[in-house]
Design an enzyme around this catalytic site. Sequence first.
Site, PDB file in Angstrom:
ATOM      1  N   ASP A 254       0.792  -1.244   0.000  1.00  0.00           N
ATOM      2  CA  ASP A 254       0.000   0.000   0.000  1.00  0.00           C
ATOM      3  C   ASP A 254       0.823   1.292   0.000  1.00  0.00           C
ATOM      4  O   ASP A 254       0.500   2.229   0.740  1.00  0.00           O
ATOM      5  CB  ASP A 254      -0.962   0.013   1.199  1.00  0.00           C
ATOM      6  CG  ASP A 254      -2.004  -1.094   1.161  1.00  0.00           C
ATOM      7  OD1 ASP A 254      -1.973  -1.902   0.225  1.00  0.00           O
ATOM      8  OD2 ASP A 254      -2.850  -1.155   2.079  1.00  0.00           O
TER       9      ASP A 254
ATOM     10  N   ASP B 156      -4.568  -0.796  -1.848  1.00  0.00           N
ATOM     11  CA  ASP B 156      -5.866  -0.634  -1.189  1.00  0.00           C
ATOM     12  C   ASP B 156      -6.810  -0.013  -2.225  1.00  0.00           C
ATOM     13  O   ASP B 156      -6.455   0.969  -2.889  1.00  0.00           O
ATOM     14  CB  ASP B 156      -5.666   0.303   0.015  1.00  0.00           C
ATOM     15  CG  ASP B 156      -6.604   0.034   1.179  1.00  0.00           C
ATOM     16  OD1 ASP B 156      -6.899  -1.144   1.470  1.00  0.00           O
ATOM     17  OD2 ASP B 156      -7.047   1.025   1.813  1.00  0.00           O
TER      18      ASP B 156
ATOM     19  N   HIS C  46     -10.785   0.741  -2.661  1.00  0.00           N
ATOM     20  CA  HIS C  46     -12.155   0.736  -2.138  1.00  0.00           C
ATOM     21  C   HIS C  46     -13.149   1.394  -3.099  1.00  0.00           C
ATOM     22  O   HIS C  46     -12.850   2.448  -3.674  1.00  0.00           O
ATOM     23  CB  HIS C  46     -12.222   1.529  -0.826  1.00  0.00           C
ATOM     24  CG  HIS C  46     -11.365   0.991   0.271  1.00  0.00           C
ATOM     25  ND1 HIS C  46     -11.479  -0.288   0.749  1.00  0.00           N
ATOM     26  CD2 HIS C  46     -10.385   1.584   1.015  1.00  0.00           C
ATOM     27  CE1 HIS C  46     -10.614  -0.460   1.742  1.00  0.00           C
ATOM     28  NE2 HIS C  46      -9.929   0.648   1.912  1.00  0.00           N
TER      29      HIS C  46
ATOM     30  N   HIS D 109     -10.686   6.966   1.632  1.00  0.00           N
ATOM     31  CA  HIS D 109      -9.313   6.868   1.107  1.00  0.00           C
ATOM     32  C   HIS D 109      -9.241   5.784   0.041  1.00  0.00           C
ATOM     33  O   HIS D 109     -10.069   4.866   0.018  1.00  0.00           O
ATOM     34  CB  HIS D 109      -8.323   6.536   2.240  1.00  0.00           C
ATOM     35  CG  HIS D 109      -8.567   5.177   2.843  1.00  0.00           C
ATOM     36  ND1 HIS D 109      -9.527   4.942   3.790  1.00  0.00           N
ATOM     37  CD2 HIS D 109      -8.007   3.970   2.584  1.00  0.00           C
ATOM     38  CE1 HIS D 109      -9.539   3.662   4.112  1.00  0.00           C
ATOM     39  NE2 HIS D 109      -8.634   3.038   3.379  1.00  0.00           N
TER      40      HIS D 109
ATOM     41  N   LYS E 293      -7.109  -4.995  -2.935  1.00  0.00           N
ATOM     42  CA  LYS E 293      -7.866  -5.491  -1.791  1.00  0.00           C
ATOM     43  C   LYS E 293      -8.751  -4.385  -1.254  1.00  0.00           C
ATOM     44  O   LYS E 293      -8.471  -3.204  -1.466  1.00  0.00           O
ATOM     45  CB  LYS E 293      -6.917  -5.994  -0.704  1.00  0.00           C
ATOM     46  CG  LYS E 293      -5.983  -4.905  -0.224  1.00  0.00           C
ATOM     47  CD  LYS E 293      -4.955  -5.429   0.739  1.00  0.00           C
ATOM     48  CE  LYS E 293      -4.078  -4.324   1.250  1.00  0.00           C
ATOM     49  NZ  LYS E 293      -4.782  -3.244   1.958  1.00  0.00           N
TER      50      LYS E 293
ATOM     51  N   CYS F  27      -2.068  -2.676   7.653  1.00  0.00           N
ATOM     52  CA  CYS F  27      -1.969  -3.620   6.531  1.00  0.00           C
ATOM     53  C   CYS F  27      -0.686  -4.453   6.554  1.00  0.00           C
ATOM     54  O   CYS F  27      -0.723  -5.632   6.199  1.00  0.00           O
ATOM     55  CB  CYS F  27      -2.164  -2.881   5.218  1.00  0.00           C
ATOM     56  SG  CYS F  27      -3.868  -2.312   5.044  1.00  0.00           S
TER      57      CYS F  27
END
Length: 197
Positions: free
Chosen positions: A9, A47, A49, A81, A106, A151
């Site tokens: 990340d 990351d 989302h 974020h 993810k 993470c």
Amino acid sequence: MTHALLVIDVQNDFCPGGALAVPEGDAIVAGINALMDDFGAVILTQDWHPAGHSSFASTHKAAPMSIIDMPYGPQVLWPDHCIQGSTGAQFHADLNTTRAAMIIRKGYNPAIDSYSAFFENDHTTPTGLEGYLRTRAITTLTMVGLATDFCVNYSAVDAAKLGFDVTVRMDLCRAIDFDGSLDAAVAGMNGAGVVVV
Ligand code: VGL
Ligand code: ZN
């Protein structure tokens, strides 16, 4: 060829100026780049989302950094974020992504957060990374990146539980360090057999 570097990340939103900035998050980028040639494989995580993700405080009209109970356990509510396709979700511009054999995304399931590169936060839904590593006969992992206490920690503990030999390079990680989370993470990693150096 059995030893992979897992870069967790290293994205704009976790660097200074980003939506969930980790102090000195950008200070590790040059050192990570310099390490890449020492490994048979370089794997990046991202990351990723959807807007309105269940880990966002805004989704629950709650204060950022408050904690709620999700079906899979307690969940910290974060500022919005790493929204899919946004600048904040891009890798830090100086990160060398050319060497990456694999980029694993993810946190795309709207209902479940995913700190770990291996399992979503329900600890059962796999991301597929384990299968990738096993089919490439990778047994040993060095982990670097952001954030140490979330993470990186979850990824390292899951990898150790799965039987991989795991080292976390603390000098190439940076932490959020919220409410004792860094000390707890180091203790948890040590307890799981992760080599924290
Ligand atoms: C992370 C909080 C929320 C991380 C990702 O990369 O450590 N932390 N999403
Ligand atoms: Zn996230």
